[in-house]
Each structure stands twice: as C-alpha cells, then as structure tokens.
Design an enzyme around this catalytic site. Structure first.
Site, mmCIF file in Angstrom:
data_model
loop_
_atom_site.group_PDB
_atom_site.id
_atom_site.type_symbol
_atom_site.label_atom_id
_atom_site.label_comp_id
_atom_site.label_asym_id
_atom_site.label_seq_id
_atom_site.Cartn_x
_atom_site.Cartn_y
_atom_site.Cartn_z
ATOM 1 N N ALA A 165 -3.257 -1.952 17.494
ATOM 2 C CA ALA A 165 -2.339 -1.910 18.635
ATOM 3 C C ALA A 165 -1.686 -0.546 18.825
ATOM 4 C CB ALA A 165 -1.261 -2.977 18.475
ATOM 5 N N ASP A 166 -1.671 0.284 17.785
ATOM 6 C CA ASP A 166 -0.998 1.585 17.880
ATOM 7 C C ASP A 166 -1.856 2.652 17.208
ATOM 8 O OD1 ASP A 166 0.889 3.505 18.444
ATOM 9 O OD2 ASP A 166 2.180 3.017 16.751
ATOM 10 N N LEU A 167 -3.047 2.863 17.746
ATOM 11 C CA LEU A 167 -3.955 3.856 17.184
ATOM 12 C C LEU A 167 -3.489 5.246 17.589
ATOM 13 C CD1 LEU A 167 -6.502 4.332 15.519
ATOM 14 C CD2 LEU A 167 -7.819 4.228 17.650
ATOM 15 N N ASN A 168 -2.772 5.905 16.690
ATOM 16 C CA ASN A 168 -2.310 7.265 16.953
ATOM 17 C C ASN A 168 -2.605 8.136 15.736
ATOM 18 O OD1 ASN A 168 0.132 7.464 15.113
ATOM 19 N ND2 ASN A 168 0.763 5.713 16.358
ATOM 20 N N ASN A 171 -1.286 7.258 12.251
ATOM 21 C CA ASN A 171 -1.770 6.050 11.601
ATOM 22 C C ASN A 171 -3.199 6.206 11.099
ATOM 23 O OD1 ASN A 171 0.567 4.533 11.780
ATOM 24 N ND2 ASN A 171 0.079 3.748 13.817
#
EC number: 2.7.1.166
Length: 234
Positions: A165-168, A171
């Site tokens: 949900a928060d592929l940055n 991460n």
C-alpha cells in the site's frame, strides 16, 4: 498464527515465535536495556530497534496519518479482531514468508482494545546491516545490475499478487547482496492485475522524484528508472 487473549489485550504470535507480551512494554524494554536504537525514517514516530536474547527485532506502533492523526494519534475504531491493522499485516507477512519473498519475518502483534477503539503494535525481525534506498543513494549511485535486481524483486511480489500500500523508497531495504520490502501495513493479497501493479510502480517513481528534491546530492537520475523497468519486465 497463535492467539492469546488477556483481559482487553490480544497477543498474536507468528509460528515458532519466542515473543512474550512484555516485549511490547516500553518500560520493561528500557529496564532490561533491550532498546538498541530507532529507525531514522523521516516520520515523527520512528520504530524501535530491539535486542533480546541476542536477536534483533523492530517494534512499530500503529499511528494514524493525515488529518485524523492530528486529532486522534493512535486509536482506531474496533472492526473485529481479524480486521485490525496489526492482525492483517501479521497474517500478510506470514503469507509472504510462505511464498519465500524477500521481506522481514513476522514475530508478533499486540492489540489493546478499549471499548469501541483499539491500539496496536507489531514486532518483526530486524534486517541487520541494511539501509533503505534513500540512505543508499545518499552515499553512492546504484549500479545498473542493482537497479535491474530491484525491478526483478518488485516483479516477484507483483506476480505473487502481493499489494504494497505504500511502496516508496524508504520501504525498500538493501545490503550488499539482497533487496527487501518492508512495512506492509494496509497491504493485501490481490489477483495480479496490471492496473494496481502500474499504480504501485507509479507511486515508487513519485517517491524517488520527491526524495531527489528533498535530499541534497541524492545519486539518482531519471535514466535509472528505465533500468528498474528493464528488470521488472524480464
């Protein structure tokens, strides 16, 4: 997943986990000198690094983000145990391990219910010797094979149907050989589909561009993205 309930607290243990409820007690951790630092993430609520019985872990508390987080820091509406964020993330990490994908191993989660609300924490094994992608690019550029490797890792997760949900860039962790994804809060298993997979990649690209503006001297350029896509499409 093993479940233990005590009054309003629920302790969830991953298979073969040695964790105990005291591992979530900050005061117990401080008294025993088990706190071994904290994450250097730019967020206002860093995770704690733990060292217990010679093993390394990460303890992360669930905080609300955005505007709701300014009003209610860490309390969530009670949706039923199996819909809490901690339960869902621990279960997803167990599925990721079963698929032999490169991510941190799950250890335990604790959910504290108070009437119609709850608070939660998650413990995972710490990937010692790794730094996040932003930290790595702050020191030196990634080689062409490493960008291709990153694309291949992302493709493995997508082919398996793992939605992050928060592929940055923060991460993504890497050491001299491996690349891992971390922080699967609000992630889930999905049917592989080009639409959400492309949205995942677009999110990562936006993150890299944002970090390039924010971090002085970040050794990233737009042409690196084409190398990542080359690995992804292989």
């Amino acid at each position: 997943m093993q479940l233990t309930e005590h009054r309003e607290n629920t302790l969830l243990l991953a298979p073969d986990s040695p964790a105990k409820e005291c591992w979530f007690d900050r005061e117990w951790l401080r008294r025993g000198n088990h706190i071994d630092g904290h994450s250097d993430a730019s967020g206002r609520n860093p995770a704690l690094f733990l060292k217990i019985d010679g093993n390394h872990y990460v303890l992360r508390h669930y905080y609300r983000g955005g505007l709701p987080g300014k009003l209610i820091e860490d309390a969530y509406l009670w949706p039923g145990l199996n819909k809490t964020r901690a339960y869902r993330e621990l279960k997803l990490l167990e599925q990721i391990q079963a698929l032999e994908l490169p991510a941190c191993r799950p250890v335990a989660a604790r959910i504290e219910r108070q009437g119609f609300s709850y608070r939660a924490d998650l413990i995972t094994e710490r990937l010692v010797g790794c730094r996040d992608l932003v930290g790595a690019l702050s020191r030196e550029p990634l080689s062409e094979p490493r960008w291709i490797q990153l694309g291949q890792v992302l493709a493995r997760f997508h082919r398996a149907g793992v939605y992050h949900a928060d592929l940055n860039a923060r991460n993504i962790l890497l050491d001299n050989e491996h690349i891992y994804l971390i922080d699967f809060d609000r992630g889930e298993m999905r049917n592989p589909d080009r639409k959400w997979q492309q949205a995942n990649l677009d999110r990562l690209l936006r993150s890299l561009r944002k970090e390039a503006q924010r971090v002085s001297g970040l050794k990233w350029q737009e042409s690196d993205w084409s190398l990542l896509l080359k690995g992804y499409r292989q």
